[in-house]
Design a protein around this motif. Structure first.
Motif, short mmCIF file in Angstrom:
data_model
loop_
_atom_site.label_atom_id
_atom_site.label_comp_id
_atom_site.label_asym_id
_atom_site.label_seq_id
_atom_site.Cartn_x
_atom_site.Cartn_y
_atom_site.Cartn_z
N VAL A 1 1.09 -0.64 0.18
CA VAL A 1 0.32 0.04 -0.10
C VAL A 1 0.92 0.93 -0.19
O VAL A 1 1.42 1.35 0.64
N LYS A 2 0.27 2.22 -0.93
CA LYS A 2 0.54 3.79 -0.88
C LYS A 2 0.48 4.83 -0.90
O LYS A 2 -0.77 4.65 -1.20
N VAL A 3 0.74 5.21 0.73
CA VAL A 3 -0.30 6.82 0.82
C VAL A 3 0.98 7.79 0.66
O VAL A 3 1.59 7.39 1.78
N THR A 4 0.74 9.03 -0.34
CA THR A 4 1.38 9.67 -0.22
C THR A 4 1.12 11.08 0.07
O THR A 4 -0.15 11.51 -0.26
N GLN A 5 1.63 11.93 0.72
CA GLN A 5 1.00 13.42 1.48
C GLN A 5 2.16 14.18 0.12
O GLN A 5 3.27 13.23 0.26
N SER A 6 1.07 14.79 -0.28
CA SER A 6 2.03 15.89 -1.03
C SER A 6 2.90 16.76 -0.63
O SER A 6 4.45 16.96 -1.61
N SER A 7 3.04 16.68 0.75
CA SER A 7 4.63 17.51 1.48
C SER A 7 4.84 17.20 2.31
O SER A 7 4.28 16.54 3.45
N ARG A 8 6.34 16.48 2.45
CA ARG A 8 7.07 16.10 3.81
C ARG A 8 6.86 17.54 4.34
O ARG A 8 7.08 17.64 5.94
N TYR A 9 7.38 18.41 4.31
CA TYR A 9 7.37 20.30 5.18
C TYR A 9 6.75 21.41 4.81
O TYR A 9 6.32 21.59 2.75
N LEU A 10 5.86 22.39 4.98
CA LEU A 10 5.51 22.92 4.41
C LEU A 10 5.29 24.07 5.13
O LEU A 10 4.69 23.99 7.17
N VAL A 11 5.25 25.35 5.11
CA VAL A 11 5.39 27.12 5.97
C VAL A 11 4.62 27.96 5.19
O VAL A 11 4.24 28.18 4.15
N ARG B 1 1.67 31.51 6.77
CA ARG B 1 0.99 32.47 6.82
C ARG B 1 0.31 32.70 7.91
O ARG B 1 -1.05 31.66 7.32
N THR B 2 -0.32 33.42 8.86
CA THR B 2 -1.89 32.50 9.40
C THR B 2 -2.93 33.73 8.11
O THR B 2 -1.94 34.73 8.09
N GLY B 3 -3.58 33.13 8.73
CA GLY B 3 -5.02 33.49 8.00
C GLY B 3 -4.95 33.49 6.34
O GLY B 3 -6.11 32.89 6.05
N GLU B 4 -4.03 32.13 6.21
CA GLU B 4 -3.65 31.80 4.47
C GLU B 4 -4.92 30.07 4.63
O GLU B 4 -5.66 29.74 5.93
N LYS B 5 -5.50 29.92 3.26
CA LYS B 5 -6.07 28.73 2.92
C LYS B 5 -5.30 27.76 3.06
O LYS B 5 -4.51 27.93 2.06
N VAL B 6 -5.03 27.02 3.42
CA VAL B 6 -3.64 25.83 3.63
C VAL B 6 -4.66 24.12 2.97
O VAL B 6 -5.75 23.89 3.63
N PHE B 7 -4.23 24.11 1.89
CA PHE B 7 -4.36 22.38 1.51
C PHE B 7 -3.31 21.51 1.72
O PHE B 7 -2.56 21.48 1.34
N LEU B 8 -3.67 20.48 2.73
CA LEU B 8 -2.82 19.18 2.39
C LEU B 8 -3.47 18.20 1.85
O LEU B 8 -5.16 17.73 1.98
N GLU B 9 -2.79 17.58 0.61
CA GLU B 9 -3.33 16.33 0.39
C GLU B 9 -2.75 15.54 0.08
O GLU B 9 -1.77 14.70 0.41
N CYS B 10 -3.50 13.74 0.15
CA CYS B 10 -3.31 12.90 0.19
C CYS B 10 -4.16 11.68 -0.59
O CYS B 10 -5.03 11.88 -1.20
N VAL B 11 -2.62 10.87 -1.74
CA VAL B 11 -3.18 10.20 -2.68
C VAL B 11 -3.37 8.46 -2.06
O VAL B 11 -1.51 8.87 -1.69
N GLN B 12 -3.96 7.63 -2.23
CA GLN B 12 -3.53 6.48 -1.82
C GLN B 12 -4.01 5.59 -3.41
O GLN B 12 -4.71 6.15 -3.91
N ASP B 13 -3.36 4.42 -3.23
CA ASP B 13 -3.21 3.94 -4.62
C ASP B 13 -4.14 2.67 -4.63
O ASP B 13 -3.46 1.44 -6.04
N MET B 14 -4.86 1.96 -3.48
CA MET B 14 -4.60 0.70 -3.32
C MET B 14 -6.42 0.73 -3.83
O MET B 14 -7.21 -0.26 -2.96
N ASP B 15 -7.72 1.37 -4.35
CA ASP B 15 -8.75 1.70 -4.65
C ASP B 15 -9.08 1.69 -2.57
O ASP B 15 -10.25 0.84 -2.24
N HIS B 16 -8.68 1.87 -1.74
CA HIS B 16 -9.31 1.83 -0.11
C HIS B 16 -10.47 2.83 -0.06
O HIS B 16 -10.73 3.58 -0.38
N GLU B 17 -11.58 2.15 0.80
CA GLU B 17 -12.77 2.93 1.23
C GLU B 17 -12.14 4.12 2.08
O GLU B 17 -12.94 5.49 1.78
#
Lengths: 113, 113
Positions: free
Chosen positions: A2-12, A14-30
């Motif tokens: 199973v491979k679960v991939t998060q888009s960034s290892r480190y992210l910086v 600023r206060t008030g920003e809208k932040v997106f964290l992405e996650c992708v898996q390759d095993m067709d998990h529900e």
């Protein structure tokens, strides 16, 4: 494996920003999950999704939202980032059958300045 | 409610020493039990699992036996290595709530040469 991939290892950000964290898996998990991990507090569940477009609040959903438009991708959104959201964020996925474990990505260490 | 309690760390051992990390749980029904390991700067990796009473999970020299009578799932290894230094998490899934995991607080292991 199973491979679960998060888009960034480190992210910086600023206060008030809208932040997106992405996650992708390759095993067709529900099932997919977002946690945050903080010293002394362990792992805490923010949100989880048991299928496409389905989501449920975890233990600490305040200040976060999620999106699951496709089965393989689960996004965590910080609507207006605050310094108390500085943390390690972990994504996990799981096949929705009895006794199946969760499989984790490597995590994103997010700093909000 | 369901809960998991682990022995507090940090645990410091010399190389080749015997390891035990205690884990006890409280749960209704028949939970599945897991041990996860987290190496520095990484996400959680599944180490082993057991899904019913008296099952023994094993992997990489680590073992744990699901003891329903004592509600325990202690992690053991006969001879630890420096490379085993990590944080170990015990977790349970009650099989009801869509695969959500209840984690212990984690036990840090440090193995010295």
């Amino acid at each position: 494996d199973v491979k679960v991939t998060q888009s960034s290892r480190y992210l910086v950000k600023r206060t008030g920003e809208k932040v997106f964290l992405e996650c992708v898996q390759d095993m067709d998990h529900e099932n997919m999950f977002w946690y945050r991990q903080d010293p002394g507090l362990g792992l805490r569940l923010i949100y989880f999704s048991y299928d496409v477009k389905m989501k449920e609040k975890g233990d600490i959903p305040e200040g976060y939202s999620v999106s699951r438009e496709k089965k393989e991708r689960f996004s965590l959104i910080l609507e207006s980032a605050s310094t108390n959201q500085t943390s390690m964020y972990l994504c996990a996925s799981r096949r929705q059958t009895s006794n199946q474990p969760q499989h984790f990505g490597d995590g994103t260490r997010l700093s909000i300045l | 409610g369901n809960s998991v309690t682990q022995m507090e760390g940090p645990v410091t051992l010399s190389e080749e020493a015997f390891l035990t990390i205690n884990c006890t749980y409280t749960a209704t029904g028949y939970p599945s039990l897991f041990w996860y390991v987290q190496y520095p700067g990484e996400g959680l990796q599944l180490l082993l699992k057991a899904t019913k009473a008296d099952d023994k999970g094993s992997n990489k020299g680590f073992e744990a036996t699901y003891r329903k009578e004592t509600t325990s799932f202690h992690l053991e290894k006969g001879s630890v290595q420096v490379s085993d230094s990590a944080v170990y998490f015990c977790a349970l899934s009650d099989g009801i709530d869509r695969g959500k995991l209840i984690f212990g607080q984690g036990t840090e292991l440090s193995v010295k040469p």
